[in-house]
Design an enzyme around this catalytic site. Structure first.
Site, PDB file in Angstrom:
ATOM      1  N   ARG A 140       1.604  -4.222  10.132  1.00 52.57           N
ATOM      2  CA  ARG A 140       2.196  -2.880   9.978  1.00 52.57           C
ATOM      3  C   ARG A 140       1.821  -2.056  11.208  1.00 52.57           C
ATOM      4  NH1 ARG A 140      -0.552   0.398   5.474  1.00 52.57           N
ATOM      5  NH2 ARG A 140       0.622  -0.963   4.103  1.00 52.57           N
TER       6      ARG A 140
ATOM      7  N   ASP B 238      -5.247  -1.695   4.919  1.00 57.70           N
ATOM      8  CA  ASP B 238      -5.035  -0.425   5.629  1.00 57.70           C
ATOM      9  C   ASP B 238      -6.035  -0.336   6.779  1.00 57.70           C
ATOM     10  OD1 ASP B 238      -3.022   0.441   3.974  1.00 57.70           O
ATOM     11  OD2 ASP B 238      -4.273   1.808   2.812  1.00 57.70           O
TER      12      ASP B 238
HETATM   13  C1  LIG Z   1       3.816   2.874   5.002  1.00 58.02           C
HETATM   14  C2  LIG Z   1       2.786   3.614   5.815  1.00 58.02           C
HETATM   15  C3  LIG Z   1       1.504   3.156   5.853  1.00 58.02           C
HETATM   16  C4  LIG Z   1       0.548   3.802   6.639  1.00 58.02           C
HETATM   17  N1  LIG Z   1      -0.711   3.265   6.740  1.00 58.02           N
HETATM   18  C5  LIG Z   1      -1.582   3.836   7.595  1.00 58.02           C
HETATM   19  C6  LIG Z   1      -2.854   3.222   7.851  1.00 58.02           C
HETATM   20  O1  LIG Z   1      -3.221   2.173   7.291  1.00 58.02           O
HETATM   21  N2  LIG Z   1      -3.690   3.836   8.735  1.00 58.02           N
HETATM   22  C7  LIG Z   1      -3.336   5.009   9.374  1.00 58.02           C
HETATM   23  O2  LIG Z   1      -4.132   5.514  10.193  1.00 58.02           O
HETATM   24  N3  LIG Z   1      -2.157   5.601   9.137  1.00 58.02           N
HETATM   25  C8  LIG Z   1      -1.272   5.054   8.275  1.00 58.02           C
HETATM   26  N4  LIG Z   1      -0.061   5.666   8.065  1.00 58.02           N
HETATM   27  C9  LIG Z   1       0.186   7.053   8.566  1.00 58.02           C
HETATM   28  C10 LIG Z   1       0.744   7.061   9.978  1.00 58.02           C
HETATM   29  O3  LIG Z   1      -0.243   6.617  10.875  1.00 58.02           O
HETATM   30  C11 LIG Z   1       1.206   8.480  10.392  1.00 58.02           C
HETATM   31  O4  LIG Z   1       0.127   9.375  10.336  1.00 58.02           O
HETATM   32  C12 LIG Z   1       2.331   9.054   9.568  1.00 58.02           C
HETATM   33  O5  LIG Z   1       3.237   8.070   9.169  1.00 58.02           O
HETATM   34  C13 LIG Z   1       3.085  10.099  10.390  1.00 58.02           C
HETATM   35  O6  LIG Z   1       3.673   9.521  11.562  1.00 58.02           O
HETATM   36  P1  LIG Z   1       5.245   9.229  11.710  1.00 58.02           P
HETATM   37  O7  LIG Z   1       5.416   8.021  12.547  1.00 58.02           O
HETATM   38  O8  LIG Z   1       5.824   9.097  10.350  1.00 58.02           O
HETATM   39  O9  LIG Z   1       5.901  10.458  12.437  1.00 58.02           O
HETATM   40  P2  LIG Z   1       5.353  11.880  12.938  1.00 58.02           P
HETATM   41  O10 LIG Z   1       4.852  11.732  14.333  1.00 58.02           O
HETATM   42  O11 LIG Z   1       4.495  12.533  11.913  1.00 58.02           O
HETATM   43  O12 LIG Z   1       6.728  12.661  12.943  1.00 58.02           O
HETATM   44  C14 LIG Z   1       7.710  12.375  13.936  1.00 58.02           C
HETATM   45  C15 LIG Z   1       9.068  12.860  13.483  1.00 58.02           C
HETATM   46  O13 LIG Z   1       9.461  12.206  12.265  1.00 58.02           O
HETATM   47  C16 LIG Z   1      10.231  13.100  11.464  1.00 58.02           C
HETATM   48  N5  LIG Z   1       9.544  13.325  10.199  1.00 58.02           N
HETATM   49  C17 LIG Z   1       8.262  13.038   9.937  1.00 58.02           C
HETATM   50  N6  LIG Z   1       7.977  13.390   8.674  1.00 58.02           N
HETATM   51  C18 LIG Z   1       9.078  13.913   8.150  1.00 58.02           C
HETATM   52  C19 LIG Z   1       9.420  14.450   6.888  1.00 58.02           C
HETATM   53  N7  LIG Z   1       8.506  14.514   5.925  1.00 58.02           N
HETATM   54  N8  LIG Z   1      10.654  14.884   6.669  1.00 58.02           N
HETATM   55  C20 LIG Z   1      11.579  14.831   7.639  1.00 58.02           C
HETATM   56  N9  LIG Z   1      11.316  14.325   8.866  1.00 58.02           N
HETATM   57  C21 LIG Z   1      10.099  13.873   9.120  1.00 58.02           C
HETATM   58  C22 LIG Z   1      10.363  14.376  12.252  1.00 58.02           C
HETATM   59  O14 LIG Z   1      11.545  14.305  13.004  1.00 58.02           O
HETATM   60  C23 LIG Z   1       9.141  14.324  13.163  1.00 58.02           C
HETATM   61  O15 LIG Z   1       9.293  15.104  14.312  1.00 58.02           O
HETATM   62  C24 LIG Z   1       0.907   5.001   7.325  1.00 58.02           C
HETATM   63  C25 LIG Z   1       2.221   5.463   7.284  1.00 58.02           C
HETATM   64  C26 LIG Z   1       3.172   4.799   6.553  1.00 58.02           C
HETATM   65  C27 LIG Z   1       4.575   5.303   6.558  1.00 58.02           C
END
Ligand SMILES: Cc1cc2nc3c(=O)[nH]c(=O)nc-3n(C[C@H](O)[C@H](O)[C@H](O)COP(=O)(O)OP(=O)(O)OC[C@H]3O[C@@H](n4cnc5c(N)ncnc54)[C@H](O)[C@@H]3O)c2cc1C
Length: 306
Positions: free
Chosen positions: A182, A132
Site C-alpha cells: 500500500r 499499517d
Molecule cells: C486506505 C488508506 C490507508 C492508510 N494507511 C496509512 C498508514 O498505514 N500509515 C500512514 O501514515 N498513513 C496512512 N494513510 C493516510 C495517508 O498517509 C494520508 O495521510 C491521507 O490519505 C491523506 O493523503 P491523500 O493522499 O489522501 O491526499 P491529501 O494530500 O490529504 O489531499 C490531496 C487532495 O486530495 C483531495 N482530497 C483529499 N481529501 C479529500 C476529501 N475528504 N474530500 C474531497 N477531496 C479530498 C483534495 O483535492 C486534496 O487537495 C492511509 C490512507 C488510506 C486512504
C-alpha cells in the site's frame, strides 16, 4: 502550537467528555468510524461489499503499553476474522493491523507473535493482513516483522509512506512478485531529516514511488484521495497494462465515497479502509494532532462527498 493543543486535549478526559457529547463530533465519528462493536464493522463491510467495494478493517487502538492490551487486540482480530468468514465476507474483506497495538513499543517479539497469530487466522478465514505503517522510528522494525511474516504468509501486505526520503528504495525492494504494497503519502509529523516537508515534494515522491510499484512485479495498492494521484494511477494502469486483479485503489471510510463508487463502476478494484472500535476519540484526536492540516481534511470531507 495547534498540535500541542490537540495533543493536550487528547489526554484530557474532561475534553473527551465535552467532545463526545458535541453534536458535530457525533457526525464526524459516524462518518469516519463504522461503530464501536464488531457487529457494526460487519454491517458496514456488508454494505460496502454489496456496493462492489473491497474492504480492509482496522480495530482502533495503537501504542498499547501492556501485554494484556496487546493480547486483547489480537483476540479481537481473531474474533473478527472468524465472523467475517462465517458471514461469507472473505476474501473481499481483509484486515489492517498496527504493530504498536500488538506490543511493538515494549516487546517486538510479542508483537510478532501476535501478528503471526492474526496472519494464521486470516489465512484460515481465506483472507490476508496488511501491516499499517506508523511513525518513522518504527519503519525498520515493521519491515523486519513483515519479512518474517511473509515467509509463512507471503500475501501479508506492507505500507510505504511517500513522504519518507527512504521510500523509493523500499519500493524497489518490495516490488517483487506477490508483494502487496500500500502506497500512501504518510500521516505523521516527521522531521525534515527523514521526510519531505512540502506538498509538492511529497506528491512528486508519491508519483516516483507509484512508477516503481506499477512497473514492478508486485501488487500495488494506491491509497490516496488526491484526484491528481488517482488520475496518474489510472494512467499508469493503462500504460503498464494492469487490470483490476493486478492493483487496487484504497480510500478511507467516509472519504470521497462517490469517487470510490465511480472507480469501482469503471471496473477498478477499490478497497475501503474501515476503522471500528470504541477508541475513536483517540483515533480522531491523534490524527488531528499528527497533522493539524487534517482539521481541513475532516472538515472538507463533512461538506463534500465527491
Ligand atoms: C486506505 C488508506 C490507508 C492508510 N494507511 C496509512 C498508514 O498505514 N500509515 C500512514 O501514515 N498513513 C496512512 N494513510 C493516510 C495517508 O498517509 C494520508 O495521510 C491521507 O490519505 C491523506 O493523503 P491523500 O493522499 O489522501 O491526499 P491529501 O494530500 O490529504 O489531499 C490531496 C487532495 O486530495 C483531495 N482530497 C483529499 N481529501 C479529500 C476529501 N475528504 N474530500 C474531497 N477531496 C479530498 C483534495 O483535492 C486534496 O487537495 C492511509 C490512507 C488510506 C486512504
Amino acid at each position: 502550537m495547534l498540535r500541542s493543543v490537540i495533543l493536550a486535549a487528547s489526554r484530557s478526559s474532561q475534553v473527551e467528555r465535552l467532545v463526545a457529547t458535541a453534536p458535530f463530533t457525533r457526525d464526524v465519528v459516524r462518518r469516519f468510524v463504522a461503530g464501536a462493536a464488531t457487529d457494526d464493522a460487519l454491517r458496514a463491510t456488508r454494505g460496502l461489499v454489496d456496493d462492489g467495494l473491497a474492504v480492509t478493517l482496522d480495530h482502533l487502538g495503537e501504542d498499547t503499553v501492556t501485554p494484556e492490551q496487546a493480547t486483547a487486540t489480537r483476540d479481537e482480530y481473531l474474533r473478527l476474522l472468524k465472523m467475517l468468514a462465517g458471514a461469507g465476507l472473505t476474501p473481499a474483506a481483509e484486515v489492517s493491523v498496527k504493530l504498536s497495538a500488538l506490543g511493538q513499543l515494549f516487546d517486538e517479539q510479542l508483537a510478532y507473535d501476535n501478528a503471526r497469530a492474526i496472519c494464521a487466522a486470516a489465512d484460515a478465514a481465506g483472507t490476508t493482513v496488511t501491516l499499517d505503517m506508523e511513525d518513522h522510528t518504527t519503519t525498520d522494525s515493521t519491515l523486519e516483522v513483515l519479512g518474517k511474516l511473509r515467509k509463512d504468509f507471503p500475501s501479508t501486505g506492507a505500507v510505504l509512506q511517500a513522504y519518507l526520503r527512504r521510500t523509493e528504495l523500499d519500493c524497489r525492494e518490495l516490488s517483487s512478485a506477490g508483494s502487496r504494497v500500500r502506497l500512501c503519502k504518510g500521516a505523521y509529523k516527521e522531521p525534515e531529516s527523514v521526510a519531505y516537508q512540502s506538498t509538492r515534494e511529497v506528491d512528486k515522491s508519491y508519483v516516483r514511488c507509484m512508477n516503481i510499484l506499477m512497473s514492478g512485479d508486485g501488487y500495488p495498492m494506491l491509497a490516496t484521495h488526491d484526484p491528481r494521484m488517482i488520475a496518474i494511477g489510472e494512467d499508469r494502469a493503462r500504460w503498464f497494462d494492469r487490470g483490476p486483479e493486478r492493483f487496487e485503489f484504497q480510500m478511507l471510510y467516509g472519504i470521497r465515497p462517490e469517487e470510490q463508487a465511480r472507480l469501482a463502476g469503471e471496473g477498478y478494484t477499490v478497497r475501503t479502509y474501515v476503522p471500528y472500535g470504541d477508541e475513536w476519540y483517540g483515533y480522531l484526536m491523534r490524527r488531528l494532532a499528527e497533522r493539524p492540516a487534517n482539521l481541513v481534511f475532516f472538515g472538507r470531507a463533512l461538506i463534500s462527498k465527491k
